[in-house]
Design a protein around this motif. Structure first.
Motif, PDB file in Angstrom:
ATOM      1  N   ASP A 329       0.838  -1.192   0.000  1.00 13.64           N
ATOM      2  CA  ASP A 329       0.000   0.000   0.000  1.00 13.64           C
ATOM      3  C   ASP A 329       0.877   1.247   0.000  1.00 13.64           C
ATOM      4  O   ASP A 329       1.505   1.590   1.002  1.00 13.64           O
ATOM      5  CB  ASP A 329      -0.886  -0.018   1.242  1.00 13.64           C
ATOM      6  N   SER A 330       0.937   1.919  -1.149  1.00 18.14           N
ATOM      7  CA  SER A 330       1.684   3.175  -1.234  1.00 18.14           C
ATOM      8  C   SER A 330       0.810   4.324  -0.759  1.00 18.14           C
ATOM      9  O   SER A 330      -0.369   4.403  -1.082  1.00 18.14           O
ATOM     10  CB  SER A 330       2.134   3.430  -2.665  1.00 18.14           C
ATOM     11  N   ARG A 331       1.410   5.231  -0.016  1.00 20.92           N
ATOM     12  CA  ARG A 331       0.707   6.415   0.463  1.00 20.92           C
ATOM     13  C   ARG A 331       1.567   7.641   0.263  1.00 20.92           C
ATOM     14  O   ARG A 331       2.696   7.578  -0.224  1.00 20.92           O
ATOM     15  CB  ARG A 331       0.368   6.254   1.961  1.00 20.92           C
ATOM     16  N   ASN A 332       1.057   8.751   0.673  1.00 17.29           N
ATOM     17  CA  ASN A 332       1.774  10.033   0.681  1.00 17.29           C
ATOM     18  C   ASN A 332       1.951  10.591  -0.724  1.00 17.29           C
ATOM     19  O   ASN A 332       0.991  11.001  -1.338  1.00 17.29           O
ATOM     20  CB  ASN A 332       3.101   9.918   1.432  1.00 17.29           C
ATOM     21  N   VAL A 333       3.177  10.591  -1.297  1.00 17.35           N
ATOM     22  CA  VAL A 333       3.390  11.219  -2.596  1.00 17.35           C
ATOM     23  C   VAL A 333       3.919  10.203  -3.599  1.00 17.35           C
ATOM     24  O   VAL A 333       4.487   9.191  -3.231  1.00 17.35           O
ATOM     25  CB  VAL A 333       4.365  12.406  -2.495  1.00 17.35           C
ATOM     26  N   SER A 334       3.751  10.504  -4.865  1.00 10.67           N
ATOM     27  CA  SER A 334       3.986   9.499  -5.898  1.00 10.67           C
ATOM     28  C   SER A 334       5.445   9.125  -6.069  1.00 10.67           C
ATOM     29  O   SER A 334       5.745   8.134  -6.727  1.00 10.67           O
ATOM     30  CB  SER A 334       3.426  10.000  -7.235  1.00 10.67           C
ATOM     31  N   TYR A 360      -4.726 -11.047  -1.672  1.00 11.98           N
ATOM     32  CA  TYR A 360      -3.597 -10.134  -1.860  1.00 11.98           C
ATOM     33  C   TYR A 360      -4.082  -8.890  -2.573  1.00 11.98           C
ATOM     34  O   TYR A 360      -4.790  -8.962  -3.577  1.00 11.98           O
ATOM     35  CB  TYR A 360      -2.504 -10.816  -2.692  1.00 11.98           C
ATOM     36  N   LEU A 361      -3.694  -7.714  -2.055  1.00 10.33           N
ATOM     37  CA  LEU A 361      -4.049  -6.442  -2.681  1.00 10.33           C
ATOM     38  C   LEU A 361      -2.791  -5.609  -2.839  1.00 10.33           C
ATOM     39  O   LEU A 361      -2.021  -5.427  -1.904  1.00 10.33           O
ATOM     40  CB  LEU A 361      -5.054  -5.672  -1.826  1.00 10.33           C
ATOM     41  N   GLN A 362      -2.612  -5.082  -4.047  1.00 11.52           N
ATOM     42  CA  GLN A 362      -1.512  -4.168  -4.316  1.00 11.52           C
ATOM     43  C   GLN A 362      -2.074  -2.847  -4.788  1.00 11.52           C
ATOM     44  O   GLN A 362      -2.837  -2.793  -5.747  1.00 11.52           O
ATOM     45  CB  GLN A 362      -0.572  -4.748  -5.370  1.00 11.52           C
ATOM     46  N   GLN A 363      -1.667  -1.765  -4.110  1.00  8.65           N
ATOM     47  CA  GLN A 363      -2.084  -0.424  -4.516  1.00  8.65           C
ATOM     48  C   GLN A 363      -0.852   0.472  -4.669  1.00  8.65           C
ATOM     49  O   GLN A 363      -0.152   0.751  -3.701  1.00  8.65           O
ATOM     50  CB  GLN A 363      -3.025   0.191  -3.478  1.00  8.65           C
ATOM     51  N   GLY A 364      -0.589   0.889  -5.889  1.00  8.56           N
ATOM     52  CA  GLY A 364       0.446   1.862  -6.149  1.00  8.56           C
ATOM     53  C   GLY A 364       1.858   1.387  -5.879  1.00  8.56           C
ATOM     54  O   GLY A 364       2.701   2.182  -5.481  1.00  8.56           O
ATOM     55  N   ALA A 365       2.156   0.113  -6.085  1.00  5.57           N
ATOM     56  CA  ALA A 365       3.499  -0.413  -5.839  1.00  5.57           C
ATOM     57  C   ALA A 365       4.255  -0.591  -7.150  1.00  5.57           C
ATOM     58  O   ALA A 365       3.665  -0.822  -8.205  1.00  5.57           O
ATOM     59  CB  ALA A 365       3.416  -1.739  -5.095  1.00  5.57           C
ATOM     60  N   VAL A 366       5.578  -0.510  -7.057  1.00  5.42           N
ATOM     61  CA  VAL A 366       6.436  -0.550  -8.233  1.00  5.42           C
ATOM     62  C   VAL A 366       7.343  -1.780  -8.175  1.00  5.42           C
ATOM     63  O   VAL A 366       7.968  -2.068  -7.155  1.00  5.42           O
ATOM     64  CB  VAL A 366       7.306   0.723  -8.322  1.00  5.42           C
ATOM     65  N   ASN A 367       7.372  -2.521  -9.305  1.00  2.96           N
ATOM     66  CA  ASN A 367       8.289  -3.644  -9.477  1.00  2.96           C
ATOM     67  C   ASN A 367       8.131  -4.710  -8.393  1.00  2.96           C
ATOM     68  O   ASN A 367       9.089  -5.129  -7.747  1.00  2.96           O
ATOM     69  CB  ASN A 367       9.746  -3.173  -9.528  1.00  2.96           C
ATOM     70  N   THR A 368       6.907  -5.166  -8.215  1.00  2.00           N
ATOM     71  CA  THR A 368       6.645  -6.300  -7.333  1.00  2.00           C
ATOM     72  C   THR A 368       6.916  -7.595  -8.082  1.00  2.00           C
ATOM     73  O   THR A 368       6.465  -7.773  -9.218  1.00  2.00           O
ATOM     74  CB  THR A 368       5.193  -6.286  -6.849  1.00  2.00           C
ATOM     75  N   GLN A 369       7.639  -8.514  -7.440  1.00  2.87           N
ATOM     76  CA  GLN A 369       7.938  -9.822  -8.008  1.00  2.87           C
ATOM     77  C   GLN A 369       7.304 -10.885  -7.118  1.00  2.87           C
ATOM     78  O   GLN A 369       7.716 -11.070  -5.970  1.00  2.87           O
ATOM     79  CB  GLN A 369       9.450 -10.042  -8.107  1.00  2.87           C
ATOM     80  N   PHE A 406       4.073  -5.004 -11.898  1.00  2.00           N
ATOM     81  CA  PHE A 406       3.927  -6.289 -11.203  1.00  2.00           C
ATOM     82  C   PHE A 406       4.266  -7.424 -12.151  1.00  2.00           C
ATOM     83  O   PHE A 406       3.876  -7.420 -13.322  1.00  2.00           O
ATOM     84  CB  PHE A 406       2.477  -6.456 -10.720  1.00  2.00           C
ATOM     85  N   HIS A 407       5.013  -8.420 -11.636  1.00  5.34           N
ATOM     86  CA  HIS A 407       5.228  -9.672 -12.348  1.00  5.34           C
ATOM     87  C   HIS A 407       4.925 -10.822 -11.405  1.00  5.34           C
ATOM     88  O   HIS A 407       5.408 -10.864 -10.265  1.00  5.34           O
ATOM     89  CB  HIS A 407       6.662  -9.807 -12.846  1.00  5.34           C
ATOM     90  N   GLY A 408       4.135 -11.795 -11.884  1.00  5.77           N
ATOM     91  CA  GLY A 408       3.803 -12.954 -11.068  1.00  5.77           C
ATOM     92  C   GLY A 408       3.914 -14.243 -11.844  1.00  5.77           C
ATOM     93  O   GLY A 408       3.689 -14.284 -13.061  1.00  5.77           O
ATOM     94  N   GLU A 409       4.270 -15.326 -11.132  1.00  2.00           N
ATOM     95  CA  GLU A 409       4.342 -16.647 -11.756  1.00  2.00           C
ATOM     96  C   GLU A 409       4.051 -17.735 -10.733  1.00  2.00           C
ATOM     97  O   GLU A 409       4.281 -17.571  -9.542  1.00  2.00           O
ATOM     98  CB  GLU A 409       5.715 -16.865 -12.387  1.00  2.00           C
ATOM     99  N   ASN A 410       3.473 -18.822 -11.217  1.00  4.93           N
ATOM    100  CA  ASN A 410       3.154 -19.991 -10.383  1.00  4.93           C
ATOM    101  C   ASN A 410       2.235 -19.622  -9.219  1.00  4.93           C
ATOM    102  O   ASN A 410       2.506 -19.938  -8.049  1.00  4.93           O
ATOM    103  CB  ASN A 410       4.436 -20.649  -9.856  1.00  4.93           C
ATOM    104  N   ILE A 411       1.126 -18.950  -9.562  1.00  8.08           N
ATOM    105  CA  ILE A 411       0.187 -18.478  -8.542  1.00  8.08           C
ATOM    106  C   ILE A 411      -1.119 -19.257  -8.654  1.00  8.08           C
ATOM    107  O   ILE A 411      -1.698 -19.378  -9.730  1.00  8.08           O
ATOM    108  CB  ILE A 411      -0.095 -16.976  -8.705  1.00  8.08           C
TER     109      ILE A 411
END
Length: 556
Positions: A329-334, A360-369, A406-411
């Motif tokens: 969860d990203s907050r504050n500034v971009s 699972y929830l992703q909000q405003g995240a960069v380069n999640t593996q 975001f990149h995901g595998e074997n989920i």
């Protein structure tokens, strides 16, 4: 007196010798050295740098020793030995040198009797060193009870390096206050190891307080510990670096706010908040979604939040939480987003979904593996989702950063009832920096994949929608499952949490007890973490709710 008389007779015999001067001095020293075999030097004295023996009535508390002792029944006039321990922390803590251990004998330590350990290496304590840390430990694991009335922390440490805290039990209480009073607080420290704690309850009047808080610190290990009852965070690492949370169990147990108390409730059980280069490994978070009057009680499982970089969640399990199993969860500034997160080999099981995002929830995240993840029986409301990607940043000025990815595998994503979407990539708030998922399986959802294949910013590939045939198995893929060996690089689709991680590396040591199936929980204290009083909310029996070693799921 008899031993002292022997020593005196030896010296007098030498003085009567015809040899004089330096020879008598030599003989006297020899007599002293041989007499030490007879004398109890711990009660009589010690040698100085000139080889002279100094007689004293008590052990000097500043004399180097491997261990000192403290007890609620002790006295600060004692020498600090096991049979004659000190009493107060204010007396004991300043005397601890590098390499020394303070052993807490069994009993209850309070603010008004022994005081509670406030350790500040800028004022009342010394730093340890890499080769000689200072250690504070219970003589009997979790039987040294630091009981706070809620006006002060049960344990507080500031400005210290190279200290170890082991085997203590901490508990807070409700006392009206306008301060922030966690039950345990590690603030502005580095190289601290915390092991086998049992921590329960914080002051519910306290403002924005976690149960156990690590703040603005570096290189902190929390290992083999349990955390119970909180309306805020059970355990957090705030604006710090290199926190390692290893083999922990956390359960808020539906702890509710009290009239007139703090309104800062819910949030997350275990969280990295503005923290970098940190690891959650083999952590279990369990919630309690049976309290319809308290939407936040139990709350979310594990979260990485706000300006957090290069963190990992691996080999971990979220079970029965109220909102999400896992959340970025990203907050504050971009330009201060959650970036470069690795999520690998984790399970989200039966996480009740009040907000629409169960697994699972992703909000405003960069380069999640993300790799080898099982989301099982996410349920609760008609909008329930297993894995949900959302490009927005809730408090960012522009609302939607352009570089979320975001990149995901074997989920594996298996729905409960009701269940809406197995994999959901938001259209109103797309992942503008790109996303892709390969070798996935979504089963038993109203809609398994949304979008069905792709949209402008990403796509699914090598996806399936078949029954994974897990049987009762939750934390590993059984050999009979069609998910076995069909993922990327011949791996399973889904998680296998069988072995321990150490510093982000998978070891060959089994995580679960091979005889009982138990998680490595530590000592049991009746009324706090025993299975008799808490059959559905304690570490000692969580393996039964996860079907580890029981119900037809033998440990691989």
């Amino acid at each position: 007196m008899e031993k002292l008389s022997i020593l005196v007779r030896n010296i007098l015999r030498i003085l009567g010798n015809k040899n004089e001067g330096k020879y008598n001095q030599i003989y006297i020293k020899v007599a002293l050295l041989t007499s030490v075999l007879i004398l109890d030097t711990s009660s009589c004295g010690s040698y100085n740098n000139n080889g002279e023996f100094n007689i004293n009535n008590e052990v000097n508390s500043e004399t180097p020793s491997s261990a000192f002792y403290i007890s609620p029944t002790g006295s600060d006039s004692n020498p600090g030995t096991s049979d004659r321990p000190w009493k107060t922390f204010s007396f004991a803590i300043p005397k601890l040198q590098p390499g020394v251990t303070l052993v807490l004998k069994t009993g209850t330590y309070t603010k008004t009797t022994t005081g509670l350990p406030y350790v500040n290496c800028a004022s009342n304590a010394k730093n340890g060193s890499a080769g000689s840390p200072i250690t504070v430990k219970a003589e009997n694991e979790r039987q040294a009870f630091l009981s706070s009335d809620g006006s002060v922390e049960a344990l507080r440490m500031e400005n210290c390096s190279y200290w170890n805290i082991e085997g203590l039990r901490l508990e807070g209480n409700d006392t009206p206050t306008t301060k922030q009073v966690p039950t345990g607080w590690i603030l502005h420290n580095d190289n601290i190891k915390i092991k086998r704690l049992l921590v329960a309850k914080h002051n519910r009047y306290s403002v924005n307080a976690a149960l156990f808080a690590i703040s603005k610190s570096d290189t902190i290990l929390v290992e083999d510990s349990e955390f119970y009852y909180a309306i805020r965070h059970l355990l957090n690492c705030f604006q710090s670096r290199r926190c390692t949370f290893r083999r922990l169990y956390a359960n808020a147990r539906g702890f509710e706010p009290i009239p007139g108390g703090s309104k800062d409730v819910g949030d997350v059980s275990v969280v990295f908040y503005g923290t970098s280069n940190s690891i959650m490994e083999n952590v279990i978070v369990e919630g309690n979604h049976e309290n319809p009057n308290c939407i936040a009680c139990g709350s979310q499982g594990m979260q990485i939040h706000s300006t957090a970089q290069n963190n990992m969640i691996i080999g971990s399990i979220a079970i029965n939480t109220n909102i999400n199993g896992y959340r970025l969860d990203s907050r504050n500034v971009s330009d201060r987003l959650v970036t470069d997160t690795i999520i690998e080999n984790v399970v989200s099981y039966s996480n009740y979904d009040r907000g629409g995002f169960g697994g699972y929830l992703q909000q405003g995240a960069v380069n999640t593996q993300m790799k080898n993840v099982s989301i099982i029986d996410a349920t609760g409301v008609p909008t329930a989702r297993g894995l949900s990607l959302d490009g927005r940043c809730a408090a960012c000025a522009n609302g939607q950063p352009s570089n979320t990815s975001f990149h995901g595998e074997n989920i594996l994503s298996v729905g409960g009832t009701p269940a809406f979407q197995g994999f959901s990539v938001s259209s109103p708030w797309p992942i503008l920096g790109g996303w892709d998922m390969e070798y996935t399986n979504a089963y038993n959802w109203h809609t398994n994949y949304s979008p069905a294949t792709s949209h402008a910013y990403g796509s699914f590939s090598n996806k399936q929608s078949i029954n994974p045939q897990l049987g009762n198995c939750i934390v590993f893929i059984p050999d009979s499952s069609p998910m076995k060996g069909v993922g990327k690089n011949g791996e399973d689709i889904g998680a296998n949490i069988v072995y321990r991680y150490e510093d982000g590396i998978l070891t060959d040591q089994k995580l679960w007890n091979q005889t009982t199936g138990q998680f490595p929980c530590g000592a049991t204290v009746k009324g706090v973490n025993d299975d008799l009083n808490f059959p559905d909310s304690s570490c000692t029996n969580v393996h039964e709710r996860l079907n580890v070693g029981v119900n037809g799921c033998a440990i691989p």
